[in-house]
Design an enzyme around this catalytic site. Structure first.
Site, short mmCIF file in Angstrom:
data_model
loop_
_atom_site.label_atom_id
_atom_site.label_comp_id
_atom_site.label_asym_id
_atom_site.label_seq_id
_atom_site.Cartn_x
_atom_site.Cartn_y
_atom_site.Cartn_z
N GLY A 187 -12.45 2.23 -1.70
CA GLY A 187 -11.08 1.75 -1.87
C GLY A 187 -10.99 0.51 -2.74
O GLY A 187 -9.94 -0.13 -2.80
N LEU A 188 -12.07 0.15 -3.40
CA LEU A 188 -12.02 -1.01 -4.31
C LEU A 188 -11.95 -0.53 -5.76
O LEU A 188 -12.12 -1.29 -6.70
CB LEU A 188 -13.23 -1.93 -4.09
CG LEU A 188 -13.35 -2.47 -2.65
CD1 LEU A 188 -14.56 -3.38 -2.51
CD2 LEU A 188 -12.08 -3.21 -2.23
N SER A 189 -11.71 0.74 -5.90
CA SER A 189 -11.40 1.37 -7.18
C SER A 189 -12.53 1.32 -8.21
O SER A 189 -12.34 0.87 -9.34
CB SER A 189 -10.12 0.77 -7.76
OG SER A 189 -9.41 1.80 -8.37
N ASP B 97 -4.34 0.68 -9.84
CA ASP B 97 -5.77 0.41 -9.96
C ASP B 97 -6.16 0.09 -11.41
O ASP B 97 -6.86 -0.88 -11.69
CB ASP B 97 -6.59 1.62 -9.49
CG ASP B 97 -6.29 1.97 -8.04
OD1 ASP B 97 -5.55 1.21 -7.39
OD2 ASP B 97 -6.78 3.02 -7.60
N GLU C 96 0.85 -1.21 0.00
CA GLU C 96 0.00 0.00 0.00
C GLU C 96 0.87 1.24 0.00
O GLU C 96 1.85 1.32 0.75
CB GLU C 96 -0.88 -0.04 1.25
CG GLU C 96 -2.28 0.48 1.01
CD GLU C 96 -3.08 -0.38 0.05
OE1 GLU C 96 -3.26 0.06 -1.10
OE2 GLU C 96 -3.52 -1.47 0.44
N HIS C 97 0.50 2.21 -0.84
CA HIS C 97 1.26 3.46 -0.99
C HIS C 97 2.68 3.20 -1.48
O HIS C 97 3.58 3.98 -1.21
CB HIS C 97 1.26 4.26 0.33
CG HIS C 97 -0.09 4.86 0.66
ND1 HIS C 97 -0.51 6.05 0.12
CD2 HIS C 97 -1.10 4.40 1.42
CE1 HIS C 97 -1.73 6.31 0.58
NE2 HIS C 97 -2.12 5.32 1.36
N THR C 98 2.87 2.09 -2.15
CA THR C 98 4.17 1.81 -2.75
C THR C 98 4.17 2.12 -4.25
O THR C 98 5.21 2.31 -4.84
CB THR C 98 4.56 0.33 -2.57
OG1 THR C 98 3.42 -0.47 -2.89
CG2 THR C 98 5.00 0.04 -1.15
N ASP C 99 2.98 2.15 -4.86
CA ASP C 99 2.95 2.26 -6.33
C ASP C 99 3.55 3.57 -6.83
O ASP C 99 4.35 3.57 -7.75
CB ASP C 99 1.56 1.97 -6.93
CG ASP C 99 0.46 2.92 -6.51
OD1 ASP C 99 0.65 3.71 -5.55
OD2 ASP C 99 -0.62 2.88 -7.13
P1 ADP Z 1 -13.01 4.41 -5.34
O1 ADP Z 1 -12.23 4.41 -6.61
O2 ADP Z 1 -12.22 3.93 -4.17
O3 ADP Z 1 -14.32 3.69 -5.44
P2 ADP Z 1 -13.05 7.24 -5.85
O4 ADP Z 1 -13.41 8.40 -5.00
O5 ADP Z 1 -11.68 7.19 -6.43
O6 ADP Z 1 -13.38 5.93 -4.99
O7 ADP Z 1 -14.04 7.15 -7.09
C1 ADP Z 1 -15.44 7.22 -6.90
C2 ADP Z 1 -16.04 8.16 -7.89
O8 ADP Z 1 -15.95 7.61 -9.23
C3 ADP Z 1 -17.53 8.39 -7.68
O9 ADP Z 1 -17.74 9.43 -6.74
C4 ADP Z 1 -18.00 8.77 -9.08
O10 ADP Z 1 -17.68 10.12 -9.37
C5 ADP Z 1 -17.13 7.89 -9.96
N1 ADP Z 1 -17.81 6.59 -10.24
C6 ADP Z 1 -17.38 5.37 -9.90
N2 ADP Z 1 -18.25 4.41 -10.32
C7 ADP Z 1 -19.25 5.04 -10.93
C8 ADP Z 1 -20.47 4.62 -11.57
N3 ADP Z 1 -20.80 3.32 -11.64
N4 ADP Z 1 -21.26 5.56 -12.10
C9 ADP Z 1 -20.91 6.87 -12.04
N5 ADP Z 1 -19.81 7.34 -11.44
C10 ADP Z 1 -18.97 6.45 -10.89
MG MG Z 2 -10.49 5.56 -6.99
#
Ligand code: ADP
Ligand code: MG
Length: 378
Positions: free
Chosen positions: A123-125, A171, A33-36
């Protein structure tokens, strides 16, 4: 599972034509984590949670995009400027399109309908799953072959330029290169990778259901601190700093930078050791390394939070748990737990009762099935 027949039906009802469907998965990071962004090592795996972009080409330069996940829709032109005042979620879509065109892939407009079962902001991207599915969709519709690392890097650029997060390549890499039943051991400097079978290892993901506001600003701050620490050692990045370097010069380094550097240096070592443990089927060694990773993220890198620590502590008390750590950038989101299969049911029950008792928050728990990377659904 997402009901693809239903997605297709909704697309046809909305846009009056039949779609092609492109899928890209979320990911979980097993360790590293935080290595990339420090040119180091990571060990992510693609999940069977994925984002699906149903889409059809248009003859003009308009993009109509809707997301069932957020229940939103939006329309823009491929000629709109990058700094247009768009809703946050649409910036990923616009970003991918603009970066593709800038990279020499001219596009026509598209009608797009998104559905996803990747938990958002945990955090599951979900962001990389969105970028990579949209990237595959635009490329596929326009007959461009944009795959592999090129696709991952376009997703990463969208994240940097349009979402304002200076994330590493992990990711998007995992969303593109995921392989069922395998973790991906990636060297973030050379971008060489190996798929390592996870064998008998079974992971469970626990979502704390919190995301603290400081996540993004602290993330960018950690990146700067790592650059500062690398500069102190006169090296291009913390990847090039050894544990011996740390020992000899620790007295001269400000404490904060020493802690940040120590996390990255020891975390890189843990990833290499974890791959070895996975290969030899030594799951208790793998679990111990996960525990070490969490402790280092909590104490030295300081990106954990109360809820993540509580989730990890509860997990570690349960029978059959070989290791537990936060996963993802931190300040909320998920933990990942290596749990012996015979104890899964009890583990899940105990988290569901003990986590709310200590935090007042209902968690979500997912079994981690490791899936393939981005593809067109046929
Ligand atoms: P994580 O990548 O950890 O889930 P992030 O904050 O990096 O969290 O990304 C989440 C953002 O990406 C959401 O707030 C939205 O803007 C966008 N997003 C992700 N999935 C969708 C989706 N299925 N439909 C619309 N926007 C999405
Ligand atoms: Mg993200």
């Amino acid at each position: 599972m997402i009901d693809l027949a239903n997605l297709e039906k909704k697309f046809t009802a909305r846009y009056n034509t039949r779609p092609r469907i492109f899928r890209a998965p979320g990911r979980v990071n097993l360790i590293g984590e935080h290595t990339d962004y420090n040119d180091g090592f990571v060990l992510p795996a693609a999940l069977d949670f994925a984002t699906y972009a149903a889409c059809a080409l248009r003859e003009d330069r308009r993009v109509r995009v809707a997301t069932l996940t957020l229940d939103r829709e939006f329309e823009f032109s491929l000629d709109d400027p990058p700094d247009a005042d768009f809703p946050a979620w649409t910036k990923y879509v616009q970003g991918i399109a603009l970066i593709l065109e800038r990279s020499g892939y001219p596009l026509k407009g598209a009608d797009i309908l998104i559905d996803s079962n990747v938990p958002i902001g945990s955090g599951l991207s979900s962001s990389a799953a969105l970028e990579v599915s949209i990237g595959s969709a635009f490329a596929g519709l326009n007959g461009h072959k944009v795959v592999g690392m090129e696709l991952a890097k376009i997703g990463q650029s969208a994240e940097h330029e349009f979402a304002g997060v200076r994330s590493g390549i992990m990711d998007q890499f995992a969303a593109v290169f995921g392989k069922a039943g395998h973790a991906l051991f990636l060297d973030c400097r050379s971008l060489e990778y190996e798929a390592v079978p996870v064998g008998e290892a079974k992971f469970i993901i626990c979502n704390t259901k919190v995301k603290h506001d400081l996540a993004e600003s602290e993330y960018n701050k950690r990146r700067s601190q790592c650059e500062e620490a690398a500069a102190f050692f006169g090296r291009p990045s913390l990847r090039d700093v050894s544990p011996a370097d740390l020992d000899t010069r620790s007295a001269d380094l400000p404490t904060l930078l020493l802690k940040r550097a120590r996390h990255v240096v020891t975390e890189n070592e843990r990833v290499v050791a974890a791959v070895k443990a996975l290969r030899s089927g030594d799951l208790s060694a793998f679990g111990n390394l996960m525990n070490g990773s969490h402790n280092s993220l909590r104490d030295d890198f300081e990106v954990s939070c109360r809820e993540l620590d509580i989730m990890v502590e509860i997990a570690r008390r349960q029978p059959g748990v070989l290791g537990a750590r936060m996963t993802g950038g931190g300040f909320g989101g998920c933990t990942i737990n290596l749990v012996e299969a015979a104890h899964h049911k009890d583990f899940v029950d105990r988290i569901f009762s003990e986590y709310p008792a200590e935090t007042g928050i209902e968690p979500e728990i997912y079994r981690c099935e490791i899936a393939d990377g981005a593809e067109e659904i046929v």
